[in-house]
Write a protein that holds these residues in place. Structure first.
Motif, PDB file in Angstrom:
ATOM      1  N   ARG A 108      69.730  34.629  -2.571  1.00 24.60           N
ATOM      2  CA  ARG A 108      69.293  33.823  -1.442  1.00 24.60           C
ATOM      3  C   ARG A 108      68.577  34.676  -0.398  1.00 24.60           C
ATOM      4  N   MET A 109      69.128  35.827  -0.066  1.00 23.63           N
ATOM      5  CA  MET A 109      68.507  36.691   0.933  1.00 23.63           C
ATOM      6  C   MET A 109      67.176  37.249   0.437  1.00 23.63           C
ATOM      7  N   VAL A 110      67.096  37.488  -0.860  1.00 20.02           N
ATOM      8  CA  VAL A 110      65.833  37.993  -1.419  1.00 20.02           C
ATOM      9  C   VAL A 110      64.748  36.926  -1.290  1.00 20.02           C
ATOM     10  N   VAL A 111      65.102  35.687  -1.645  1.00 17.14           N
ATOM     11  CA  VAL A 111      64.133  34.587  -1.548  1.00 17.14           C
ATOM     12  C   VAL A 111      63.759  34.334  -0.084  1.00 17.14           C
ATOM     13  N   PHE A 112      64.744  34.413   0.806  1.00 17.13           N
ATOM     14  CA  PHE A 112      64.460  34.211   2.231  1.00 17.13           C
ATOM     15  C   PHE A 112      63.521  35.296   2.757  1.00 17.13           C
ATOM     16  N   ALA A 113      63.751  36.541   2.344  1.00 20.87           N
ATOM     17  CA  ALA A 113      62.872  37.633   2.777  1.00 20.87           C
ATOM     18  C   ALA A 113      61.456  37.437   2.251  1.00 20.87           C
ATOM     19  N   LEU A 114      61.325  36.980   1.015  1.00 21.47           N
ATOM     20  CA  LEU A 114      59.996  36.732   0.455  1.00 21.47           C
ATOM     21  C   LEU A 114      59.312  35.560   1.157  1.00 21.47           C
ATOM     22  N   ALA A 115      60.104  34.591   1.606  1.00 21.89           N
ATOM     23  CA  ALA A 115      59.523  33.423   2.263  1.00 21.89           C
ATOM     24  C   ALA A 115      58.907  33.772   3.605  1.00 21.89           C
ATOM     25  N   ILE A 116      59.541  34.680   4.336  1.00 22.33           N
ATOM     26  CA  ILE A 116      59.027  35.037   5.655  1.00 22.33           C
ATOM     27  C   ILE A 116      58.223  36.329   5.624  1.00 22.33           C
ATOM     28  N   ALA A 117      58.077  36.947   4.454  1.00 15.58           N
ATOM     29  CA  ALA A 117      57.342  38.204   4.351  1.00 15.58           C
ATOM     30  C   ALA A 117      55.893  38.105   4.819  1.00 15.58           C
ATOM     31  N   PRO A 118      55.185  36.972   4.578  1.00 13.79           N
ATOM     32  CA  PRO A 118      53.800  36.906   5.059  1.00 13.79           C
ATOM     33  C   PRO A 118      53.649  37.108   6.560  1.00 13.79           C
ATOM     34  N   GLU A 119      54.694  36.804   7.342  1.00 11.52           N
ATOM     35  CA  GLU A 119      54.587  36.978   8.786  1.00 11.52           C
ATOM     36  C   GLU A 119      54.611  38.431   9.203  1.00 11.52           C
ATOM     37  N   LEU A 120      54.949  39.333   8.284  1.00 13.63           N
ATOM     38  CA  LEU A 120      54.968  40.757   8.614  1.00 13.63           C
ATOM     39  C   LEU A 120      53.563  41.347   8.639  1.00 13.63           C
ATOM     40  N   ALA A 121      52.609  40.644   8.073  1.00 17.66           N
ATOM     41  CA  ALA A 121      51.216  41.093   8.082  1.00 17.66           C
ATOM     42  C   ALA A 121      50.419  40.233   9.051  1.00 17.66           C
ATOM     43  N   GLY A 122      49.345  40.776   9.570  1.00 21.22           N
ATOM     44  CA  GLY A 122      48.513  40.047  10.516  1.00 21.22           C
ATOM     45  C   GLY A 122      47.744  38.919   9.856  1.00 21.22           C
ATOM     46  N   VAL A 123      47.336  37.965  10.675  1.00 15.85           N
ATOM     47  CA  VAL A 123      46.594  36.812  10.158  1.00 15.85           C
ATOM     48  C   VAL A 123      45.256  37.251   9.562  1.00 15.85           C
ATOM     49  N   VAL A 124      44.591  38.178  10.219  1.00 15.28           N
ATOM     50  CA  VAL A 124      43.282  38.635   9.726  1.00 15.28           C
ATOM     51  C   VAL A 124      43.437  39.331   8.382  1.00 15.28           C
ATOM     52  N   LEU A 125      44.490  40.140   8.246  1.00 17.74           N
ATOM     53  CA  LEU A 125      44.713  40.842   6.977  1.00 17.74           C
ATOM     54  C   LEU A 125      44.973  39.854   5.849  1.00 17.74           C
ATOM     55  N   ARG A 126      45.803  38.855   6.094  1.00 17.56           N
ATOM     56  CA  ARG A 126      46.073  37.859   5.055  1.00 17.56           C
ATOM     57  C   ARG A 126      44.833  37.036   4.732  1.00 17.56           C
ATOM     58  N   THR A 127      44.022  36.757   5.746  1.00 11.71           N
ATOM     59  CA  THR A 127      42.806  35.978   5.507  1.00 11.71           C
ATOM     60  C   THR A 127      41.819  36.753   4.655  1.00 11.71           C
ATOM     61  N   TYR A 128      41.678  38.041   4.924  1.00 16.36           N
ATOM     62  CA  TYR A 128      40.791  38.866   4.095  1.00 16.36           C
ATOM     63  C   TYR A 128      41.317  38.959   2.664  1.00 16.36           C
ATOM     64  N   GLY A 129      42.644  38.939   2.506  1.00 15.61           N
ATOM     65  CA  GLY A 129      43.200  38.925   1.160  1.00 15.61           C
ATOM     66  C   GLY A 129      42.797  37.673   0.398  1.00 15.61           C
ATOM     67  N   TRP A 130      42.851  36.516   1.060  1.00 15.58           N
ATOM     68  CA  TRP A 130      42.403  35.281   0.425  1.00 15.58           C
ATOM     69  C   TRP A 130      40.904  35.288   0.178  1.00 15.58           C
ATOM     70  N   LEU A 131      40.153  35.948   1.056  1.00 17.80           N
ATOM     71  CA  LEU A 131      38.706  36.031   0.853  1.00 17.80           C
ATOM     72  C   LEU A 131      38.390  36.818  -0.416  1.00 17.80           C
ATOM     73  N   VAL A 132      39.139  37.894  -0.655  1.00 11.80           N
ATOM     74  CA  VAL A 132      38.952  38.674  -1.880  1.00 11.80           C
ATOM     75  C   VAL A 132      39.331  37.856  -3.111  1.00 11.80           C
ATOM     76  N   ILE A 133      40.352  37.027  -2.990  1.00 13.67           N
ATOM     77  CA  ILE A 133      40.803  36.227  -4.131  1.00 13.67           C
ATOM     78  C   ILE A 133      39.843  35.093  -4.445  1.00 13.67           C
ATOM     79  N   LEU A 134      39.288  34.443  -3.395  1.00 10.03           N
ATOM     80  CA  LEU A 134      38.538  33.204  -3.598  1.00 10.03           C
ATOM     81  C   LEU A 134      37.030  33.362  -3.584  1.00 10.03           C
TER      82      LEU A 134
END
Length: 294
Positions: A108-134
């Motif tokens: 449960r704690m592992v899944v919870f950590a993975l669920a909120i893990a995206p908030e540990l990175a900045g919005v711009v960094l995550r957006t650029y990651g999606w830009l590379v993917i799409l």
């Protein structure tokens, strides 16, 4: 037999007048809200009634906004984008939130950590990651071209699809937390009792869990809607120059056209649209809650 009664002197009660001591704790948060929210909002509302030529107290900017097809298209695109993100976030977050609310294993704690893990990175960094993917030569299109499923790259980025996917990833942790809090408030014995009486697992989820979790569902929808409607970085990067929403249009009016009164009008319209959505959502939640308890 002798009985001894001990009587303590009764102190006369004093009449206490009105005191501000119970309200002292409200002073710091009220001051912060007044200085950093109410005052700027009041200034922005007042600025929206200033004309570009220095004329004060005119509604010309609002008339210009609602008469401009580009502005209305941007407003409609903003509402559509926010609605799609709200639905995607709630639908994807519900199973995960239910697992986190009911699970007792160490995973449960592992899944919870993975669920909120995206908030540990900045919005711009995550957006650029999606830009590379799409992007046209990104991971998804490259795999589809390699597999021979498509003959040319799909327009995944710089489109509504890319913006909704990126914003869903950004807002998903907030939907999970909102739904998990609501689901944790449902007594698990209700589900066990329904199963003992012969209800199937899907029937329990449909007729018991889902109706009782309506406040969490509405809260997830509203949080995702408002966050998506006010987002700037993700629509600007994943949508490209041709994808116009109110947040990016306000940015252009402030920095490129230097038209602050018109930018204030656009910001006020966006704020009113979000307030209307919150009001409608709260009314729907109240009606469903009343129907549930009838």
């Amino acid at each position: 037999m002798t009985t001894i009664e001990l009587q303590s002197p009764i102190k006369p009660s004093r009449h206490r007048g009105f005191t501000l001591r119970p309200y002292a704790s409200l002073v710091p948060p009220s001051t912060v809200l007044l200085l950093f929210f109410a005052l700027p909002m009041g200034m922005m509302i007042g600025m929206s009634f200033h004309g570009s030529d220095g004329q004060q107290w005119t509604i010309a900017n609002y008339q210009r906004f609602f008469a401009d097809d580009l502005m209305m298209a941007g407003l409609g695109r903003t509402m559509l984008m926010s609605g799609l993100v709200a639905i995607c976030v709630t639908v994807m977050a519900y199973p995960l939130a239910y697992y986190l609310a009911r699970a007792t294993s160490r995973w449960r704690m592992v899944v919870f950590a993975l669920a909120i893990a995206p908030e540990l990175a900045g919005v711009v960094l995550r957006t650029y990651g999606w830009l590379v993917i799409l992007e046209d030569r990104g991971f998804v299109n490259s795999m589809l071209l390699w597999a021979g499923l498509i003959s040319e790259p799909l327009p995944l980025s710089r489109s509504m699809f890319g913006v909704v996917a990126g914003l869903t990833h950004v807002v998903l942790p907030f939907g999970v937390l909102s739904l998990m809090t609501s689901l944790q408030g449902i007594n698990p014995n209700l589900e066990k009792a329904a199963q003992v009486l012969g209800a199937s697992r899907p029937a329990v989820l449909r007729h018991i869990v889902l109706p009782l979790s309506v406040p969490g569902v509405v809260s997830s929808l509203l949080i995702a809607f408002t966050m998506a409607a006010s987002a700037y970085a993700t629509p600007a990067l994943l949508g490209g120059a041709g994808f116009k929403v109110l947040a990016t249009m306000v940015y252009e009016q402030v920095l490129f056209y230097i038209d602050w009164p018109f930018a204030a009008v656009m910001a006020n319209v966006l704020l009113v649209a979000m307030l209307v959505a919150v009001f409608i959502g709260s009314r729907i939640e109240a009606r469903l809650h009343n129907n549930l308890h009838l």
